[in-house]
Design an enzyme around this catalytic site. Structure first.
Site, short mmCIF file in Angstrom:
data_model
loop_
_atom_site.label_atom_id
_atom_site.label_comp_id
_atom_site.label_asym_id
_atom_site.label_seq_id
_atom_site.Cartn_x
_atom_site.Cartn_y
_atom_site.Cartn_z
N CYS A 1 161.80 60.75 21.25
CA CYS A 1 162.74 61.82 20.90
C CYS A 1 163.40 61.41 19.59
O CYS A 1 162.89 60.51 18.92
CB CYS A 1 163.74 62.10 22.04
SG CYS A 1 164.92 60.80 22.40
N THR A 27 166.19 59.79 18.85
CA THR A 27 166.63 58.39 18.89
C THR A 27 165.82 57.53 19.84
O THR A 27 165.90 56.29 19.78
CB THR A 27 168.09 58.31 19.37
OG1 THR A 27 168.15 58.91 20.67
CG2 THR A 27 169.04 59.04 18.42
C1 RB5 Z 1 167.66 66.30 19.79
O1 RB5 Z 1 168.40 66.82 18.74
C2 RB5 Z 1 168.11 64.86 20.08
O2 RB5 Z 1 169.34 64.89 20.72
C3 RB5 Z 1 167.08 64.15 20.92
O3 RB5 Z 1 165.87 64.15 20.26
C4 RB5 Z 1 167.39 62.70 21.24
O4 RB5 Z 1 167.71 61.98 20.10
C5 RB5 Z 1 168.28 62.46 22.36
O5 RB5 Z 1 168.55 61.31 22.77
#
Ligand code: RB5
Length: 147
Positions: free
Chosen positions: A65, A67
């Site tokens: 994702c 992060t």
């Molecule tokens: C999406 O914007 C972001 O919140 C997701 O990809 C992730 O980083 C969540 O932990």
């Protein structure tokens, strides 16, 4: 080896890169989505990949994702999943050797493409060491069973 891969929109581009890289190396990849950069919810992909790995339908999983944090938290809710969030090769190796991680999570907005591919190769090339580490894994399973 059969590998499950999944990401939300924040990890989509890195997922496609990792998928291509592993397919070129001969791995059998099952892609659980997402299929574009359109906004999605990372728990959906964490659950799909986590379930396939926990059920042993596929041997290992890779989740991405933005992060790597949300998708790793969600995956680790599934009993039998040990998902390590990694941003460096030392941790990638250790999470196989010590934690017997059956899934790794990466941050598509955190690691660059070259490092991400090195992390994946390092993780897939490392083995669980057993011994004292097995005792600790067993304690993690005990926690899962008690809550
Ligand atoms: C999406 O914007 C972001 O919140 C997701 O990809 C992730 O980083 C969540 O932990």
């Amino acid at each position: 080896m059969k590998i499950a891969i999944g990401s939300d929109h924040g990890g989509y581009e890195l997922k496609e890169l990792i998928k291509k890289h592993l397919q070129e190396k001969g791995f059998d990849i099952k892609d659980f989505g997402t299929d574009s950069t359109e906004s999605t919810d990372y728990p959906d992909f964490a659950e799909a990949v986590g379930k396939a790995v926990a059920n042993k339908e596929l041997e290992k999983g890779i989740l991405i994702c933005g992060t790597g944090i949300g998708i790793s938290i969600a995956a680790n809710k599934i009993p039998g999943v040990r998902c390590g969030l990694v941003s460096d090769c030392f941790s990638a190796r250790s999470t196989r050797q010590h934690n017997d991680a059956n899934i790794i999570a990466l941050g598509g907005r955190v690691v660059g493409p070259g490092l991400a591919l090195d992390i994946v190769d390092t993780w897939l090339g490392s083995e669980f060491e057993g011994g004292r580490h097995q005792r600790r894994i067993d304690k993690i399973t005990d926690i899962e069973n008690r809550y």
